[in-house]
Design a protein around this motif. Sequence first.
Motif, PDB file in Angstrom:
ATOM      1  N   ASP A  94       0.832  -1.210   0.000  1.00  0.00           N
ATOM      2  CA  ASP A  94       0.000   0.000   0.000  1.00  0.00           C
ATOM      3  C   ASP A  94       0.859   1.250   0.000  1.00  0.00           C
ATOM      4  O   ASP A  94       0.555   2.228  -0.711  1.00  0.00           O
ATOM      5  CB  ASP A  94      -0.930   0.012   1.218  1.00  0.00           C
ATOM      6  N   TRP A  95       1.928   1.245   0.789  1.00  0.00           N
ATOM      7  CA  TRP A  95       2.827   2.403   0.830  1.00  0.00           C
ATOM      8  C   TRP A  95       3.486   2.630  -0.528  1.00  0.00           C
ATOM      9  O   TRP A  95       3.644   3.774  -0.963  1.00  0.00           O
ATOM     10  CB  TRP A  95       3.915   2.199   1.896  1.00  0.00           C
ATOM     11  N   ILE A  96       3.863   1.543  -1.193  1.00  0.00           N
ATOM     12  CA  ILE A  96       4.493   1.663  -2.507  1.00  0.00           C
ATOM     13  C   ILE A  96       3.517   2.275  -3.510  1.00  0.00           C
ATOM     14  O   ILE A  96       3.876   3.192  -4.268  1.00  0.00           O
ATOM     15  CB  ILE A  96       4.982   0.283  -2.997  1.00  0.00           C
ATOM     16  N   LYS A  97       2.279   1.792  -3.512  1.00  0.00           N
ATOM     17  CA  LYS A  97       1.274   2.335  -4.445  1.00  0.00           C
ATOM     18  C   LYS A  97       1.035   3.820  -4.186  1.00  0.00           C
ATOM     19  O   LYS A  97       0.941   4.620  -5.124  1.00  0.00           O
ATOM     20  CB  LYS A  97      -0.034   1.555  -4.305  1.00  0.00           C
ATOM     21  N   LEU A  98       0.946   4.184  -2.914  1.00  0.00           N
ATOM     22  CA  LEU A  98       0.730   5.590  -2.568  1.00  0.00           C
ATOM     23  C   LEU A  98       1.914   6.438  -3.016  1.00  0.00           C
ATOM     24  O   LEU A  98       1.731   7.540  -3.570  1.00  0.00           O
ATOM     25  CB  LEU A  98       0.514   5.733  -1.058  1.00  0.00           C
ATOM     26  N   THR A  99       3.118   5.937  -2.811  1.00  0.00           N
ATOM     27  CA  THR A  99       4.317   6.674  -3.213  1.00  0.00           C
ATOM     28  C   THR A  99       4.359   6.881  -4.720  1.00  0.00           C
ATOM     29  O   THR A  99       4.682   7.980  -5.203  1.00  0.00           O
ATOM     30  CB  THR A  99       5.581   5.926  -2.741  1.00  0.00           C
ATOM     31  N   ASN A 117       1.788   6.937  -6.809  1.00  0.00           N
ATOM     32  CA  ASN A 117       0.744   7.905  -7.166  1.00  0.00           C
ATOM     33  C   ASN A 117       1.178   9.327  -6.824  1.00  0.00           C
ATOM     34  O   ASN A 117       0.972  10.261  -7.614  1.00  0.00           O
ATOM     35  CB  ASN A 117      -0.563   7.562  -6.457  1.00  0.00           C
ATOM     36  N   GLU A 118       1.774   9.487  -5.647  1.00  0.00           N
ATOM     37  CA  GLU A 118       2.254  10.804  -5.243  1.00  0.00           C
ATOM     38  C   GLU A 118       3.403  11.270  -6.149  1.00  0.00           C
ATOM     39  O   GLU A 118       3.527  12.461  -6.442  1.00  0.00           O
ATOM     40  CB  GLU A 118       2.716  10.778  -3.783  1.00  0.00           C
ATOM     41  N   ARG A 119       4.225  10.325  -6.580  1.00  0.00           N
ATOM     42  CA  ARG A 119       5.320  10.669  -7.488  1.00  0.00           C
ATOM     43  C   ARG A 119       4.776  11.278  -8.780  1.00  0.00           C
ATOM     44  O   ARG A 119       5.251  12.319  -9.250  1.00  0.00           O
ATOM     45  CB  ARG A 119       6.145   9.418  -7.802  1.00  0.00           C
ATOM     46  N   LEU A 120       3.771  10.644  -9.353  1.00  0.00           N
ATOM     47  CA  LEU A 120       3.180  11.156 -10.589  1.00  0.00           C
ATOM     48  C   LEU A 120       2.596  12.545 -10.395  1.00  0.00           C
ATOM     49  O   LEU A 120       2.812  13.454 -11.206  1.00  0.00           O
ATOM     50  CB  LEU A 120       2.107  10.188 -11.086  1.00  0.00           C
ATOM     51  N   SER A 121       1.866  12.725  -9.302  1.00  0.00           N
ATOM     52  CA  SER A 121       1.224  14.024  -9.039  1.00  0.00           C
ATOM     53  C   SER A 121       2.247  15.117  -8.782  1.00  0.00           C
ATOM     54  O   SER A 121       2.135  16.226  -9.319  1.00  0.00           O
ATOM     55  CB  SER A 121       0.276  13.900  -7.840  1.00  0.00           C
ATOM     56  N   LEU A 122       3.250  14.801  -7.966  1.00  0.00           N
ATOM     57  CA  LEU A 122       4.241  15.818  -7.609  1.00  0.00           C
ATOM     58  C   LEU A 122       5.117  16.180  -8.810  1.00  0.00           C
ATOM     59  O   LEU A 122       5.425  17.361  -9.028  1.00  0.00           O
ATOM     60  CB  LEU A 122       5.107  15.317  -6.447  1.00  0.00           C
ATOM     61  N   MET A 123       5.509  15.193  -9.594  1.00  0.00           N
ATOM     62  CA  MET A 123       6.312  15.483 -10.783  1.00  0.00           C
ATOM     63  C   MET A 123       5.549  16.381 -11.749  1.00  0.00           C
ATOM     64  O   MET A 123       6.119  17.327 -12.315  1.00  0.00           O
ATOM     65  CB  MET A 123       6.711  14.173 -11.477  1.00  0.00           C
ATOM     66  N   TYR A 124       4.265  16.098 -11.930  1.00  0.00           N
ATOM     67  CA  TYR A 124       3.447  16.923 -12.830  1.00  0.00           C
ATOM     68  C   TYR A 124       3.358  18.350 -12.300  1.00  0.00           C
ATOM     69  O   TYR A 124       3.522  19.323 -13.059  1.00  0.00           O
ATOM     70  CB  TYR A 124       2.053  16.322 -12.960  1.00  0.00           C
ATOM     71  N   ALA A 125       3.107  18.487 -10.993  1.00  0.00           N
ATOM     72  CA  ALA A 125       2.933  19.819 -10.412  1.00  0.00           C
ATOM     73  C   ALA A 125       4.225  20.622 -10.473  1.00  0.00           C
ATOM     74  O   ALA A 125       4.208  21.822 -10.781  1.00  0.00           O
ATOM     75  CB  ALA A 125       2.447  19.691  -8.964  1.00  0.00           C
ATOM     76  N   VAL A 126       5.352  19.989 -10.183  1.00  0.00           N
ATOM     77  CA  VAL A 126       6.635  20.688 -10.236  1.00  0.00           C
ATOM     78  C   VAL A 126       6.962  21.100 -11.673  1.00  0.00           C
ATOM     79  O   VAL A 126       7.462  22.198 -11.925  1.00  0.00           O
ATOM     80  CB  VAL A 126       7.757  19.807  -9.639  1.00  0.00           C
ATOM     81  N   ASN A 127       6.669  20.238 -12.610  1.00  0.00           N
ATOM     82  CA  ASN A 127       6.936  20.541 -14.010  1.00  0.00           C
ATOM     83  C   ASN A 127       6.145  21.744 -14.511  1.00  0.00           C
ATOM     84  O   ASN A 127       6.564  22.438 -15.448  1.00  0.00           O
ATOM     85  CB  ASN A 127       6.624  19.313 -14.871  1.00  0.00           C
ATOM     86  N   GLU A 128       4.991  22.004 -13.889  1.00  0.00           N
ATOM     87  CA  GLU A 128       4.152  23.137 -14.278  1.00  0.00           C
ATOM     88  C   GLU A 128       4.661  24.469 -13.738  1.00  0.00           C
ATOM     89  O   GLU A 128       4.205  25.527 -14.170  1.00  0.00           O
ATOM     90  CB  GLU A 128       2.712  22.899 -13.782  1.00  0.00           C
ATOM     91  N   LEU A 129       5.580  24.429 -12.786  1.00  0.00           N
ATOM     92  CA  LEU A 129       6.094  25.668 -12.203  1.00  0.00           C
ATOM     93  C   LEU A 129       7.010  26.388 -13.190  1.00  0.00           C
ATOM     94  O   LEU A 129       7.834  25.763 -13.867  1.00  0.00           O
ATOM     95  CB  LEU A 129       6.883  25.358 -10.924  1.00  0.00           C
ATOM     96  N   ASP A 130       6.894  27.710 -13.252  1.00  0.00           N
ATOM     97  CA  ASP A 130       7.738  28.486 -14.156  1.00  0.00           C
ATOM     98  C   ASP A 130       9.213  28.416 -13.780  1.00  0.00           C
ATOM     99  O   ASP A 130      10.080  28.649 -14.634  1.00  0.00           O
ATOM    100  CB  ASP A 130       7.282  29.949 -14.168  1.00  0.00           C
ATOM    101  N   ILE A 131       9.497  28.142 -12.505  1.00  0.00           N
ATOM    102  CA  ILE A 131      10.896  28.078 -12.067  1.00  0.00           C
ATOM    103  C   ILE A 131      11.545  26.740 -12.421  1.00  0.00           C
ATOM    104  O   ILE A 131      12.748  26.566 -12.240  1.00  0.00           O
ATOM    105  CB  ILE A 131      11.013  28.315 -10.554  1.00  0.00           C
ATOM    106  N   CYS A 132      10.762  25.807 -12.936  1.00  0.00           N
ATOM    107  CA  CYS A 132      11.278  24.483 -13.298  1.00  0.00           C
ATOM    108  C   CYS A 132      11.547  24.413 -14.796  1.00  0.00           C
ATOM    109  O   CYS A 132      10.690  24.773 -15.607  1.00  0.00           O
ATOM    110  CB  CYS A 132      10.292  23.395 -12.886  1.00  0.00           C
ATOM    111  N   GLN A 133      12.727  23.950 -15.167  1.00  0.00           N
ATOM    112  CA  GLN A 133      13.074  23.810 -16.580  1.00  0.00           C
ATOM    113  C   GLN A 133      12.757  22.418 -17.127  1.00  0.00           C
ATOM    114  O   GLN A 133      12.372  22.280 -18.279  1.00  0.00           O
ATOM    115  CB  GLN A 133      14.565  24.102 -16.779  1.00  0.00           C
ATOM    116  N   GLN A 134      12.924  21.391 -16.286  1.00  0.00           N
ATOM    117  CA  GLN A 134      12.677  20.029 -16.750  1.00  0.00           C
ATOM    118  C   GLN A 134      12.557  19.084 -15.560  1.00  0.00           C
ATOM    119  O   GLN A 134      13.307  19.190 -14.585  1.00  0.00           O
ATOM    120  CB  GLN A 134      13.816  19.556 -17.659  1.00  0.00           C
ATOM    121  N   VAL A 135      11.606  18.167 -15.646  1.00  0.00           N
ATOM    122  CA  VAL A 135      11.502  17.053 -14.700  1.00  0.00           C
ATOM    123  C   VAL A 135      11.844  15.778 -15.454  1.00  0.00           C
ATOM    124  O   VAL A 135      11.271  15.497 -16.512  1.00  0.00           O
ATOM    125  CB  VAL A 135      10.090  16.957 -14.093  1.00  0.00           C
TER     126      VAL A 135
END
Length: 347
Positions: free
Chosen positions: A257-262, A264-282
């Motif tokens: 369960d912890w692995i699945k949650l991690t 899912n959170e990885r996908l969400s966080l990577m997407y959100a960080v990539n959307e930031l103007d201060i981020c050049q690439q994820v």
Amino acid sequence: MFDLKSIVRPNIWGLKPYSSARDEYSGKEAHTFLDANESPYNNPYNRYPDPLQRELKQQLAALKGVRPNQIFLGNGSDEAIDLVFRVFCTPGRDNIVTIEPSYGMYEVCADINNVECRKVPLNSRFDIVADSLLEVCNDRTKAIFLCTPNNPTGNTLDAGEIRKVLELFSGIVVIDEAYSEFSSQPIWRPEIDKYPNLIVLNTLSKAWASAGIRLGMAFAQSDIIALFNKVKYPYNINILTQHQAREILSRRPDVEDWIKLTINERLSLMYAVNELDICQQVYPSEANFFLARFKDANRIYNYLVDEGIIVRNRSRVKLCDDCLRITIGSPKENTTLLSALRRYYYN
């Protein structure tokens, strides 16, 4: 052709290992222990731990699909990494090959053991080319270290290129799979019966959420494991670690369960960080972290430290200019990070 004896240090091949008191009566039942100069009080902590961790290895063998004699347990994976040098590499004479960037302990252990470390840069996709690794090897190259998913890049290395290294290199190939539980790619542990020169590393520190107990694993054919057991210190895994390891291994549904949650959170966080103007690439990741390139990573890192948020600044690592490595935390921790990064941009 791989010949184990030819690549083991001669003094190690002929080494007579230390025989602990508990080794000498192995295979018989006993109830009164007057052999090891222990105190008779404060049971069970008055007794030395099982030097070969037999019960824990039986549990791991069933879980990992290997035989108990194909398992070495160490004080973190770092002990197994160090044993590769102590068993196979003659100080001041031999060398190892690894990739760059990758986990820093391969080079540190090489330096401690006075063994040359030859580093081969990854390509533009953060991947390996087998021929490039093999080109830097010579008759004194005893081991090649590969980390997949790799740290700090997060990606899995090309399986075809790894297989080429395994088949063409006559020394030890160490594949560090510390983050493999977070990956969708096939693992290398089932291949140890096929490749006599393969050592696969794993750990309880990541997916099994047990970094504090310091338990690492090496899987290999039994003759390599026997050499590790010959050289290791007699009681390298204490009673508390063995007990806690068995407890967490019994909680496999929770860990899954912890692995699945991690993931899912990885996908969400990577997407959100990539959307930031201060981020050049994820960069793509199959681990419980990801690498991201920012505009002025040093300044962002220092800002996050001031905010009480610690990520890893990898800007000084080869091929990782202006990159931060971000571990996937709990949903609350990930939200805290994103909020801070958004405040940084708007301030």
